[in-house]
Design a protein around this motif. Structure first.
Motif, PDB file in Angstrom:
ATOM      1  N   LYS A  49       0.842  -1.213   0.000  1.00 19.62           N
ATOM      2  CA  LYS A  49       0.000   0.000   0.000  1.00 19.62           C
ATOM      3  C   LYS A  49       0.872   1.256   0.000  1.00 19.62           C
ATOM      4  O   LYS A  49       1.915   1.278   0.654  1.00 19.62           O
ATOM      5  N   ASN A  70      -4.357  -2.901   0.071  1.00 22.11           N
ATOM      6  CA  ASN A  70      -5.425  -2.613   1.029  1.00 22.11           C
ATOM      7  C   ASN A  70      -6.672  -2.022   0.402  1.00 22.11           C
ATOM      8  O   ASN A  70      -7.775  -2.271   0.867  1.00 22.11           O
ATOM      9  N   SER A 223       5.459  -6.223  10.392  1.00 20.42           N
ATOM     10  CA  SER A 223       6.860  -5.856  10.626  1.00 20.42           C
ATOM     11  C   SER A 223       7.230  -5.907  12.109  1.00 20.42           C
ATOM     12  O   SER A 223       8.318  -6.333  12.469  1.00 20.42           O
ATOM     13  N   ARG A 238       2.583 -10.709   6.827  1.00 21.93           N
ATOM     14  CA  ARG A 238       2.327  -9.580   5.912  1.00 21.93           C
ATOM     15  C   ARG A 238       3.200  -8.411   6.346  1.00 21.93           C
ATOM     16  O   ARG A 238       2.995  -7.843   7.406  1.00 21.93           O
ATOM     17  N   GLY A 240       5.223  -4.753   5.521  1.00 21.67           N
ATOM     18  CA  GLY A 240       5.359  -3.542   4.711  1.00 21.67           C
ATOM     19  C   GLY A 240       6.551  -2.711   5.145  1.00 21.67           C
ATOM     20  O   GLY A 240       7.565  -2.609   4.450  1.00 21.67           O
ATOM     21  N   THR A 241       6.440  -2.114   6.318  1.00 25.44           N
ATOM     22  CA  THR A 241       7.444  -1.177   6.820  1.00 25.44           C
ATOM     23  C   THR A 241       8.861  -1.739   6.802  1.00 25.44           C
ATOM     24  O   THR A 241       9.808  -1.022   6.458  1.00 25.44           O
TER      25      THR A 241
HETATM   26  C1  PLP Z   1       0.008  -2.285   6.145  1.00 21.16           C
HETATM   27  C2  PLP Z   1      -0.449  -3.639   6.498  1.00 21.16           C
HETATM   28  C3  PLP Z   1       0.461  -4.651   6.826  1.00 21.16           C
HETATM   29  C4  PLP Z   1       1.944  -4.415   6.934  1.00 21.16           C
HETATM   30  O1  PLP Z   1       2.190  -3.669   8.085  1.00 21.16           O
HETATM   31  P1  PLP Z   1       3.682  -3.210   8.489  1.00 21.16           P
HETATM   32  O2  PLP Z   1       3.566  -2.871   9.919  1.00 21.16           O
HETATM   33  O3  PLP Z   1       4.001  -2.043   7.620  1.00 21.16           O
HETATM   34  O4  PLP Z   1       4.569  -4.358   8.232  1.00 21.16           O
HETATM   35  C5  PLP Z   1      -0.044  -5.912   7.107  1.00 21.16           C
HETATM   36  N1  PLP Z   1      -1.374  -6.167   7.075  1.00 21.16           N
HETATM   37  C6  PLP Z   1      -2.274  -5.228   6.777  1.00 21.16           C
HETATM   38  C7  PLP Z   1      -3.711  -5.586   6.756  1.00 21.16           C
HETATM   39  C8  PLP Z   1      -1.847  -3.927   6.493  1.00 21.16           C
HETATM   40  O5  PLP Z   1      -2.757  -2.990   6.218  1.00 21.16           O
END
Ligand code: PLP
Length: 258
Positions: A49, A70, A223, A238, A240-241
């Motif tokens: 995202k 997302n 993360s 999952r 991201g960061t």
């Molecule tokens: C953004 C998001 C993640 C990843 O989160 P981080 O803390 O950035 O790793 C995982 N799951 C969902 C549903 C998210 O919206």
């Protein structure tokens, strides 16, 4: 149970995406070893995202075969540029954010899995659309194990009933459960939530009810808490960061150049 150090996700050093993906894989592997689990039983999904298509491509080039978006609008905006990778089977896309019923048509046929099913009405709409298009669609039931009002997901008390109803649908396939961990520094509480999700999965899988035989997945861990999630049986983290660095704060109070 050995203590697993939890690196500060926000402290991820900047660097090539591939190096950060490798670091995340190392963390998952270490957590799996610490829990006596096979690392191959934990898949990595990168949450893309707010990231531009070029960043998503870099992640796929680094060998990531699963990405999560997302928002439906962002998903449909990015997908055409990623179509070659998707069609070649190099990457699959999951919807991991809340889905409004009126956006179902924009999603079915475009994603392999909707991880955020939190009502039977939504599941039935997804099922009808998948049946109409003749496409497969995996779904996870999202459960709000932290019981934080800000979080989506069905109440844990209603999760088994919802999952059994979803499992009876013909076109969608129930693959398991998803949750977002409690937002607290109390690792014990975070782990308890993940353990609760595992218990729900085990209850549904163990029921032997029609359509539950593939409900093996536990999508949990991000993360900041993937070690706790892997320790509690996560099959899909999952992240991201830890791959992209911190996202700009909503409202843009970031020290960005203008
Ligand atoms: C953004 C998001 C993640 C990843 O989160 P981080 O803390 O950035 O790793 C995982 N799951 C969902 C549903 C998210 O919206």
């Amino acid at each position: 149970m050995p203590a697993v150090p939890v690196p500060d996700a926000a402290a991820s050093a900047p660097g090539p995406v591939a190096a950060r993906v490798a670091r995340v894989r190392d963390r998952v592997a270490a957590a799996a070893r610490g829990a006596g689990r096979d690392v191959h039983d934990v898949r990595l999904l990168v949450a893309t995202k707010t990231q531009p298509v070029e960043a998503v491509r870099a992640v796929v080039a680094a060998g990531v075969d699963l990405i999560g978006e997302n928002r439906v609008q962002e998903l449909t905006a990015k997908l055409p540029a990623l179509a070659p990778e998707v069609e070649a089977g190099r990457v699959a896309v999951h919807l991991i954010g809340h889905l409004q019923s009126n956006k179902v048509n924009a999603v079915v046929g475009r994603v392999a899995c909707v991880e955020s099913v939190d009502s039977f009405a939504l599941a039935r709409r997804l099922d009808r659309r998948a049946a109409a298009l003749g496409v497969p669609l995996d779904v996870l039931v999202q459960v709000n194990v932290s019981r934080e009002a800000s979080k989506d997901g069905v109440d844990p008390a209603d999760a088994v009933e919802l999952a059994l109803a979803v499992a009876r649908l013909d076109a969608v396939r129930l693959r398991g459960f998803m949750t977002i961990g409690a937002r607290t520094p109390d690792v014990g509480r975070v782990r308890a939530g993940f353990a609760e999700l595992r218990g729900l999965r085990d209850a549904v899988l163990g029921s032997g009810a029609p359509g539950t035989e593939h409900a093996t997945e536990l999508s949990m861990g991000m993360s900041g808490d993937l070690e706790a999630a892997v320790a509690e049986g996560s099959t899909l983290v999952r992240v991201g960061t830890a791959v992209f660095g911190p996202r700009p704060a909503p409202g843009g109070a970031q020290n960005s150049a203008r």
